[in-house]
Design a protein around this motif. Structure first.
Motif, PDB file in Angstrom:
ATOM      1  N   ALA A  99     -12.968  12.848 -27.897  1.00 41.38           N
ATOM      2  CA  ALA A  99     -12.792  11.726 -28.863  1.00 41.38           C
ATOM      3  C   ALA A  99     -13.250  12.343 -30.515  1.00 41.38           C
ATOM      4  O   ALA A  99     -14.449  12.884 -30.512  1.00 41.38           O
ATOM      5  CB  ALA A  99     -13.507  10.459 -29.108  1.00 41.38           C
ATOM      6  N   PHE A 140      -8.656  12.816 -27.354  1.00 44.95           N
ATOM      7  CA  PHE A 140      -8.070  12.683 -28.641  1.00 44.95           C
ATOM      8  C   PHE A 140      -8.157  13.149 -29.934  1.00 44.95           C
ATOM      9  O   PHE A 140      -9.368  13.980 -29.938  1.00 44.95           O
ATOM     10  CB  PHE A 140      -8.774  11.558 -28.445  1.00 44.95           C
ATOM     11  CG  PHE A 140      -8.021  10.008 -27.734  1.00 44.95           C
ATOM     12  CD1 PHE A 140      -7.246   8.999 -28.119  1.00 44.95           C
ATOM     13  CD2 PHE A 140      -7.629  10.186 -26.041  1.00 44.95           C
ATOM     14  CE1 PHE A 140      -6.510   7.377 -27.375  1.00 44.95           C
ATOM     15  CE2 PHE A 140      -7.637   9.322 -25.516  1.00 44.95           C
ATOM     16  CZ  PHE A 140      -6.584   8.185 -25.557  1.00 44.95           C
ATOM     17  N   THR A 171      -8.697  10.192 -32.779  1.00 44.48           N
ATOM     18  CA  THR A 171      -9.045   8.981 -32.172  1.00 44.48           C
ATOM     19  C   THR A 171      -9.564   7.780 -33.372  1.00 44.48           C
ATOM     20  O   THR A 171      -9.042   7.087 -33.217  1.00 44.48           O
ATOM     21  CB  THR A 171     -10.358   9.377 -31.529  1.00 44.48           C
ATOM     22  OG1 THR A 171     -10.476  10.211 -30.479  1.00 44.48           O
ATOM     23  CG2 THR A 171     -11.054   8.287 -30.877  1.00 44.48           C
ATOM     24  N   TYR A 188      -9.563   1.255 -29.905  1.00 47.10           N
ATOM     25  CA  TYR A 188      -9.864   2.431 -29.258  1.00 47.10           C
ATOM     26  C   TYR A 188      -8.903   2.229 -28.070  1.00 47.10           C
ATOM     27  O   TYR A 188      -9.606   2.254 -27.021  1.00 47.10           O
ATOM     28  CB  TYR A 188     -11.241   2.573 -28.911  1.00 47.10           C
ATOM     29  CG  TYR A 188     -12.103   3.362 -30.180  1.00 47.10           C
ATOM     30  CD1 TYR A 188     -11.248   3.995 -31.259  1.00 47.10           C
ATOM     31  CD2 TYR A 188     -12.975   3.073 -30.992  1.00 47.10           C
ATOM     32  CE1 TYR A 188     -11.460   4.822 -31.958  1.00 47.10           C
ATOM     33  CE2 TYR A 188     -13.586   3.111 -31.518  1.00 47.10           C
ATOM     34  CZ  TYR A 188     -12.886   4.012 -32.690  1.00 47.10           C
ATOM     35  OH  TYR A 188     -13.444   4.668 -33.454  1.00 47.10           O
ATOM     36  N   TRP A 212     -14.565   3.709 -37.584  1.00 49.07           N
ATOM     37  CA  TRP A 212     -14.064   4.460 -37.066  1.00 49.07           C
ATOM     38  C   TRP A 212     -14.913   5.290 -37.382  1.00 49.07           C
ATOM     39  O   TRP A 212     -14.885   6.513 -36.234  1.00 49.07           O
ATOM     40  CB  TRP A 212     -11.987   5.431 -36.982  1.00 49.07           C
ATOM     41  CG  TRP A 212     -12.252   5.108 -38.620  1.00 49.07           C
ATOM     42  CD1 TRP A 212     -11.886   4.279 -39.109  1.00 49.07           C
ATOM     43  CD2 TRP A 212     -12.088   6.010 -38.832  1.00 49.07           C
ATOM     44  NE1 TRP A 212     -11.166   5.203 -40.221  1.00 49.07           N
ATOM     45  CE2 TRP A 212     -11.610   6.090 -40.473  1.00 49.07           C
ATOM     46  CE3 TRP A 212     -12.337   7.644 -39.006  1.00 49.07           C
ATOM     47  CZ2 TRP A 212     -11.464   7.158 -41.721  1.00 49.07           C
ATOM     48  CZ3 TRP A 212     -12.747   8.760 -39.642  1.00 49.07           C
ATOM     49  CH2 TRP A 212     -12.100   8.213 -40.905  1.00 49.07           C
ATOM     50  N   THR A 241     -13.596  12.621 -21.254  1.00 48.17           N
ATOM     51  CA  THR A 241     -12.722  12.179 -22.549  1.00 48.17           C
ATOM     52  C   THR A 241     -13.682  13.294 -23.896  1.00 48.17           C
ATOM     53  O   THR A 241     -15.174  12.957 -23.581  1.00 48.17           O
ATOM     54  CB  THR A 241     -12.654  11.168 -22.153  1.00 48.17           C
ATOM     55  OG1 THR A 241     -13.718  10.687 -21.919  1.00 48.17           O
ATOM     56  CG2 THR A 241     -11.806  10.629 -21.387  1.00 48.17           C
ATOM     57  N   ILE A 253     -17.615   4.640 -31.067  1.00 46.14           N
ATOM     58  CA  ILE A 253     -17.196   5.007 -29.876  1.00 46.14           C
ATOM     59  C   ILE A 253     -17.162   4.462 -28.466  1.00 46.14           C
ATOM     60  O   ILE A 253     -18.418   4.075 -28.068  1.00 46.14           O
ATOM     61  CB  ILE A 253     -16.995   6.442 -29.903  1.00 46.14           C
ATOM     62  CG1 ILE A 253     -16.861   7.183 -31.224  1.00 46.14           C
ATOM     63  CG2 ILE A 253     -16.721   7.399 -28.767  1.00 46.14           C
ATOM     64  CD1 ILE A 253     -15.281   7.838 -31.924  1.00 46.14           C
ATOM     65  N   ASP A 267      -6.781   5.348 -33.589  1.00 43.08           N
ATOM     66  CA  ASP A 267      -6.612   4.809 -32.422  1.00 43.08           C
ATOM     67  C   ASP A 267      -7.369   3.190 -32.914  1.00 43.08           C
ATOM     68  O   ASP A 267      -6.846   2.591 -31.359  1.00 43.08           O
ATOM     69  CB  ASP A 267      -6.661   4.991 -30.854  1.00 43.08           C
ATOM     70  CG  ASP A 267      -6.519   4.621 -29.621  1.00 43.08           C
ATOM     71  OD1 ASP A 267      -5.859   3.722 -29.685  1.00 43.08           O
ATOM     72  OD2 ASP A 267      -7.423   4.246 -29.029  1.00 43.08           O
ATOM     73  N   TYR A 268      -8.343   3.743 -33.765  1.00 45.81           N
ATOM     74  CA  TYR A 268      -9.828   2.546 -33.643  1.00 45.81           C
ATOM     75  C   TYR A 268      -8.804   0.864 -33.779  1.00 45.81           C
ATOM     76  O   TYR A 268      -8.756   0.169 -33.416  1.00 45.81           O
ATOM     77  CB  TYR A 268     -10.305   2.433 -35.172  1.00 45.81           C
ATOM     78  CG  TYR A 268     -10.786   1.240 -35.858  1.00 45.81           C
ATOM     79  CD1 TYR A 268     -12.335   1.857 -34.995  1.00 45.81           C
ATOM     80  CD2 TYR A 268     -11.008   0.707 -36.165  1.00 45.81           C
ATOM     81  CE1 TYR A 268     -13.593   0.457 -34.884  1.00 45.81           C
ATOM     82  CE2 TYR A 268     -12.095  -0.185 -36.218  1.00 45.81           C
ATOM     83  CZ  TYR A 268     -13.191  -0.652 -35.180  1.00 45.81           C
ATOM     84  OH  TYR A 268     -14.429  -1.517 -36.000  1.00 45.81           O
ATOM     85  N   LEU A 285      -7.449   4.887 -25.961  1.00 48.39           N
ATOM     86  CA  LEU A 285      -8.691   5.737 -25.741  1.00 48.39           C
ATOM     87  C   LEU A 285      -9.059   4.805 -24.353  1.00 48.39           C
ATOM     88  O   LEU A 285      -9.473   5.771 -23.188  1.00 48.39           O
ATOM     89  CB  LEU A 285      -9.399   5.854 -26.796  1.00 48.39           C
ATOM     90  CG  LEU A 285     -11.231   6.663 -26.448  1.00 48.39           C
ATOM     91  CD1 LEU A 285     -10.990   8.519 -25.364  1.00 48.39           C
ATOM     92  CD2 LEU A 285     -11.811   6.682 -27.101  1.00 48.39           C
TER      93      LEU A 285
END
Length: 325
Positions: free
Chosen positions: A66, A296, A299, A310, A79, A64, A85, A302-303, A313
């Motif tokens: 980010a 992502f 990202t 996240y 973020w 993954t 993260i 998405d926080y 994620l």
């Protein structure tokens, strides 16, 4: 009349007492809304967990990445912090990294040491090309030459690579989603030279990697990112993957880039991250390519989503690697 005056005096006295008492109740006090981190709550336990995360990242697993936006100013949002993260993310890719704030560069070093998370500086071919096109439009009578263009590309890429070096990035994500000129030699040569001096540094190609004329360099890159964009069906994603890597490049290094809804685009665009993770697992037996994970693209959006920071994620990591909790 005397009764009225007496009552007024009593009421005034009572009010004064209440005011004094309220003043005591409302003395300015510094409130700390910061939540304790796992590292602060249980330092030894957290270090044990991070050791396990570092060891796991050295095993074969689904990847993954980010991607977040950087800043040269003091970061004001959570973020923006690499330390926030999720621990199990393999790479943190940062856009707009020129002059990255010192505190964020320090966090990149922290996540590398503590979590085994590598950092990638995002270098976009199309951004430089679009900037050059604007210069051409503004100087139509100046008779700009190909040599002028090449020098412009060389200077811009050199400046980006120098900034990445100063901030201590581990590698690069090089976006070649839109190749506008017949030759990409200057752009790719600069990246290749940087890589040759750092043989262990990962270089990830984003977009149509097959369009790079230096196939030897392209074949040496760690991963190829296929941008899902508005695509959502499995068939569309398969076709786009073959368009990106072609038939010459290694087919076992594919990552799929997805996005989450944002304040500007509140509806999901293209395949949802969770469905994309399922697609990655379903395509492991594909004869033409082997996807290895998810990127992502936004990202930071998405926080605040779902019931945990996240959220998408973290769910994707759990789908791709069920052993991770």
């Amino acid at each position: 009349m005397k009764g009225f005056v007496k009552t007024s005096i009593i009421a005034l006295a009572a009010s004064s007492l209440i005011a004094v008492s309220c003043a005591k109740w409302t003395q300015p006090e510094s409130l700390d809304f910061r939540r304790e981190t796992p590292e602060q709550i249980d330092p030894a336990g957290y270090e044990t967990r991070l050791k396990a995360v570092r060891e796991w990242k050295r095993t074969v697993h689904n990847i993954t990445i980010a991607t977040i936006s950087g800043t040269s100013s003091t970061p004001s949002f959570r973020w923006q912090h690499p330390k926030d993260i999720p621990d199990s993310v393999d790479f943190i890719c940062i856009k707009d990294f020129s002059g990255l704030h010192e505190s964020l560069a320090d966090e990149l070093a922290y996540v590398r040491e503590k979590k085994g998370t590598a950092s990638l500086a995002y270098i976009d071919y199309s951004a430089i090309a679009e900037s050059w096109s604007q210069i051409e439009d503004e100087n139509e009578d100046s008779m700009l030459t190909d040599a002028d263009r090449d020098e412009y590309f060389k200077e811009n890429v050199a400046a980006l690579l120098d900034s990445a070096e100063k901030s201590g990035f581990d590698g690069l994500m090089v976006s070649v989603e839109q190749i506008e000129y017949a030759s990409d030699d200057v752009f790719i040569s600069a990246v290749k030279s940087w890589k040759e001096k750092r043989p262990d540094a990962p270089v990830v190609l984003r977009g149509y990697a097959k369009h790079i004329s230096d196939t030897e360099f392209a074949s040496s890159c760690a991963y190829y990112v296929v941008v899902a964009g508005e695509l959502s069906s499995p068939g569309q994603l398969i076709l786009e993957t073959t368009r990106c890597i072609g038939s010459v490049l290694p087919c076992d290094r594919v990552l799929l880039e997805v996005s989450v809804p944002s304040s500007e685009t509140p509806e999901q665009t293209g395949i949802a991250p969770e469905a994309a993770a399922e697609w990655v697992l379903a395509q492991k037996d594909n004869r033409n390519f082997t996807p290895q994970g998810i990127v992502f693209g936004n990202t930071e959006d998405d926080y605040w989503r779902n019931d945990r920071n996240y959220g998408s994620l973290r769910t994707v990591i759990e789908i791709l690697n069920p052993q991770v909790k």
